[in-house]
Design an enzyme around this catalytic site. Sequence first.
Site, PDB file in Angstrom:
ATOM      1  CB  CYS A   2      -0.953   0.190   1.432  1.00  0.00           C
ATOM      2  SG  CYS A   2      -1.694  -1.553   1.468  1.00  0.00           S
ATOM      3  NE  ARG A  27       5.949   1.124  -1.563  1.00  0.00           N
ATOM      4  CZ  ARG A  27       5.747   2.140  -0.448  1.00  0.00           C
ATOM      5  NH1 ARG A  27       4.529   2.352  -0.428  1.00  0.00           N
ATOM      6  NH2 ARG A  27       6.458   2.975   0.054  1.00  0.00           N
ATOM      7  CD1 TRP A  74      -0.056  -4.584  -2.544  1.00  0.00           C
ATOM      8  CD2 TRP A  74      -1.540  -5.891  -3.399  1.00  0.00           C
ATOM      9  NE1 TRP A  74       0.491  -5.068  -3.398  1.00  0.00           N
ATOM     10  CE2 TRP A  74      -0.543  -5.912  -4.350  1.00  0.00           C
ATOM     11  CE3 TRP A  74      -2.794  -6.776  -3.698  1.00  0.00           C
ATOM     12  CZ2 TRP A  74      -0.315  -6.432  -5.352  1.00  0.00           C
ATOM     13  CZ3 TRP A  74      -2.476  -7.599  -4.725  1.00  0.00           C
ATOM     14  CH2 TRP A  74      -1.556  -7.597  -5.869  1.00  0.00           C
ATOM     15  CG  ASN A 100      -0.012   1.566   4.102  1.00  0.00           C
ATOM     16  OD1 ASN A 100      -1.002   1.371   3.415  1.00  0.00           O
ATOM     17  ND2 ASN A 100       1.096   2.160   3.853  1.00  0.00           N
ATOM     18  N   GLY A 101      -1.453  -1.534   6.913  1.00  0.00           N
ATOM     19  CA  GLY A 101      -1.184  -2.623   8.012  1.00  0.00           C
ATOM     20  C   GLY A 101      -2.537  -3.426   8.367  1.00  0.00           C
ATOM     21  CD  GLU A 486      17.748 -17.963   3.217  1.00  0.00           C
ATOM     22  OE1 GLU A 486      18.358 -18.906   2.609  1.00  0.00           O
ATOM     23  OE2 GLU A 486      17.991 -16.729   2.996  1.00  0.00           O
ATOM     24  CE  LYS A 490      19.520 -14.210   2.264  1.00  0.00           C
ATOM     25  NZ  LYS A 490      19.456 -15.156   1.389  1.00  0.00           N
ATOM     26  CD  GLU A 493      22.843 -14.991  -0.815  1.00  0.00           C
ATOM     27  OE1 GLU A 493      23.068 -14.943  -2.040  1.00  0.00           O
ATOM     28  OE2 GLU A 493      22.210 -15.187  -0.025  1.00  0.00           O
ATOM     29  CG  HIS A 509      25.612 -39.298  12.709  1.00  0.00           C
ATOM     30  ND1 HIS A 509      25.538 -40.478  13.192  1.00  0.00           N
ATOM     31  CD2 HIS A 509      24.333 -38.518  12.943  1.00  0.00           C
ATOM     32  CE1 HIS A 509      24.561 -40.716  13.820  1.00  0.00           C
ATOM     33  NE2 HIS A 509      23.575 -39.806  13.594  1.00  0.00           N
ATOM     34  CE  LYS A 608      16.672 -10.312  -6.177  1.00  0.00           C
ATOM     35  NZ  LYS A 608      16.926 -10.729  -4.599  1.00  0.00           N
TER      36      LYS A 608
HETATM   37  C1  AGP Z   1      19.501 -15.892  -2.250  1.00  0.00           C
HETATM   38  O1  AGP Z   1      19.804 -15.117  -1.349  1.00  0.00           O
HETATM   39  C2  AGP Z   1      20.063 -15.900  -3.605  1.00  0.00           C
HETATM   40  N1  AGP Z   1      20.048 -14.714  -3.985  1.00  0.00           N
HETATM   41  C3  AGP Z   1      19.868 -17.105  -4.431  1.00  0.00           C
HETATM   42  O2  AGP Z   1      19.937 -18.365  -3.718  1.00  0.00           O
HETATM   43  C4  AGP Z   1      18.537 -17.003  -4.829  1.00  0.00           C
HETATM   44  O3  AGP Z   1      17.401 -17.373  -3.903  1.00  0.00           O
HETATM   45  C5  AGP Z   1      18.330 -18.204  -6.055  1.00  0.00           C
HETATM   46  O4  AGP Z   1      19.308 -17.849  -7.210  1.00  0.00           O
HETATM   47  C6  AGP Z   1      16.907 -18.277  -6.730  1.00  0.00           C
HETATM   48  O5  AGP Z   1      16.269 -17.175  -7.335  1.00  0.00           O
HETATM   49  P1  AGP Z   1      15.049 -16.953  -7.684  1.00  0.00           P
HETATM   50  O6  AGP Z   1      14.133 -16.953  -6.276  1.00  0.00           O
HETATM   51  O7  AGP Z   1      14.782 -15.782  -8.283  1.00  0.00           O
HETATM   52  O8  AGP Z   1      14.647 -18.217  -8.307  1.00  0.00           O
END
Ligand code: AGP
Length: 613
Positions: A2, A27, A74, A100-101, A486, A490, A493, A509, A608
């Site tokens: 929103c 958005r 939204w 919003n919210g 995950e 983070k 990367e 193990h 990205k």
């Molecule tokens: C995660 O932080 C990375 N940017 C990478 O693992 C990403 O999640 C992966 O390349 C999948 O991208 P997508 O969600 O656009 O398919």
Amino acid sequence: MCGIVGYVGVRDATPIIINGLKRLEYRGYDSAGVAVINDNQIEVRRDAGKLSQLVDLVSKSPLNGAPGIGHTRWATHGAPSARNAHPHVSNTGKMVVVHNGIVENFLELKDELTSEGVVFNSDTDTETIVHLAENHKAAGISFEEAARRTFKQIEGANVVLLMSTEEPDKIIAARIGNAGGVVLGIGENENYLASDIPAILEHTRKVIFLESRQMAVVTREGICVETLDGEEVKPEIHVISFDAVSAEKGEYRHFMQKEIHEQVRALTDTLAGRVDFKEGRIRLPELKLTPELAKRIQRIYITACGTAAYAGMVGKYLIEKIARIPVEVVIGSEFRYSDPIVDENTVILAISQSGETADTLAAMEEGRRKGGIVWSIVNAIGSQAMRIADGYIVMQTGPEIGVASTKAFTAPLVDQYMLAILLADLRGVIDEKTRRQLVADLRLVPDLAGRVMDTEAEIEKVAHALKDIRGCLYLGRGINMPIAYEGALKLKEISYIHAEGYPAGEMKHGPIALIDEEMPVLCLAPKDPWHEKMISQIQQAKARGGMVIAVATEGDELVKSMADHVLWVPEAPWMLSPVVTVLPLQMLAYHIAAIRGLDVDQPRNLAKSVTVE
Ligand code: AGP
């Protein structure tokens, strides 16, 4: 997402508001509206659809005067329609609101107001705000006091703008929790309000950011900020650089940091239009899921890459637990080589922020070639993963700029939770009481996430303690085991520190040989069904001299007595706990990388969207 814009000054508010909303269009929204006070009357124009429809409406029936407030919405409560679009006006026509919210206690408030004779004209939670404010004002107190009392009554993460014809020279704004920001723009004999900087950048670069549980009284002469408890606040005035991109970052150093904080609003929006809290039901219309189809599904493959795959690992727990359908998570780049067993009763559910990841698209194609039903959870509207799917769920988080995925990780967790409830409901494998409770728990999510955001300063201190580590083990169990993967990704990367996620039970193990004073261990130990197991995990790591950083539930004195550092999270229903346990790990990785002076938003070697195999 929103968008909100407000204006107080001598010019007509409408064009300023509509142009401001246009700068927030990225958005996404499904309705828009504007209200002005003209000759002591509130006039409103609003409609479902895009801003272009609102512009047509206003050109046919002009709106003059000021102050004014506008909104792109939204749908969270009530379908997208003119009657549910903001702004909403009180029964006497003397007050108007945009918001919003999610007003978490709106059902109770609505029942209370209705019993007092208040007439509701929409299905929104927003309307309760303007009727509450009008009720308070009717007691003879000031508009400001009536607004304050209202802000203190509504629960959840919310942003509110109110106007009143009885005091037509002002707009009163409030930010409660972290459902997005309130930016106050300082002009010459005029002032501005917006949910994000780009909306007012053409008018001023001097801005004030409202903090949580603060309100502002904005007139053309000035801006007064105070807490909801009435204490005056001396707000810092920021001067926004002339670079519009940095303005997009707002008060944050990097897009990743902004997007971590945006998760409160993004989670609110990912619920948008899908949760019927009153009936305790879920709607995912783009999935085209019928009871017949739901009943014949015998297996689901979740396929994705990187962070998205870890979101799918959480989804496996949710769908198997709630809908009782067997789920297998297969990494996108492996799916087409695994000769998967697929037939017309098999779903291939792809998760992809960009919707353009080559490996994930290839997996979708393989699933279709084998005759399966192909669904996707995507963020990028119109992407291939959306277009080639038989049905889809949009993450609705708004664009994710930082390469490291944050809000596009937590949104699919909630999307899969909702999908699991819908599947269970259509297959008749869930009783009404359980279904209503699972749906009601969703209302907690934005505020729980917002409470983690308030711990960022503490997390930054831990980041300073860890900035020179050369490796780290992340351990989790059960539904939080994927969060270990995950969290490790983070850190890897964006800070280039090697980190490894592991099922905690696997340590004995082999990997436990790694633990010594040089190898810190991050243990996910929230109050979930595996809490006790994680306590012994912490003990094992400490016994080998490892530094332990624990993610723990607020008030867990036992973990506090054992761990070297604790990243606190609020208590959450265990099936939604990954949404909160991942947040401190995102912030920890972010601050370590920022302290190391690395390019957080564009880490080396990464893109990205990986559109090649
Ligand atoms: C995660 O932080 C990375 N940017 C990478 O693992 C990403 O999640 C992966 O390349 C999948 O991208 P997508 O969600 O656009 O398919």
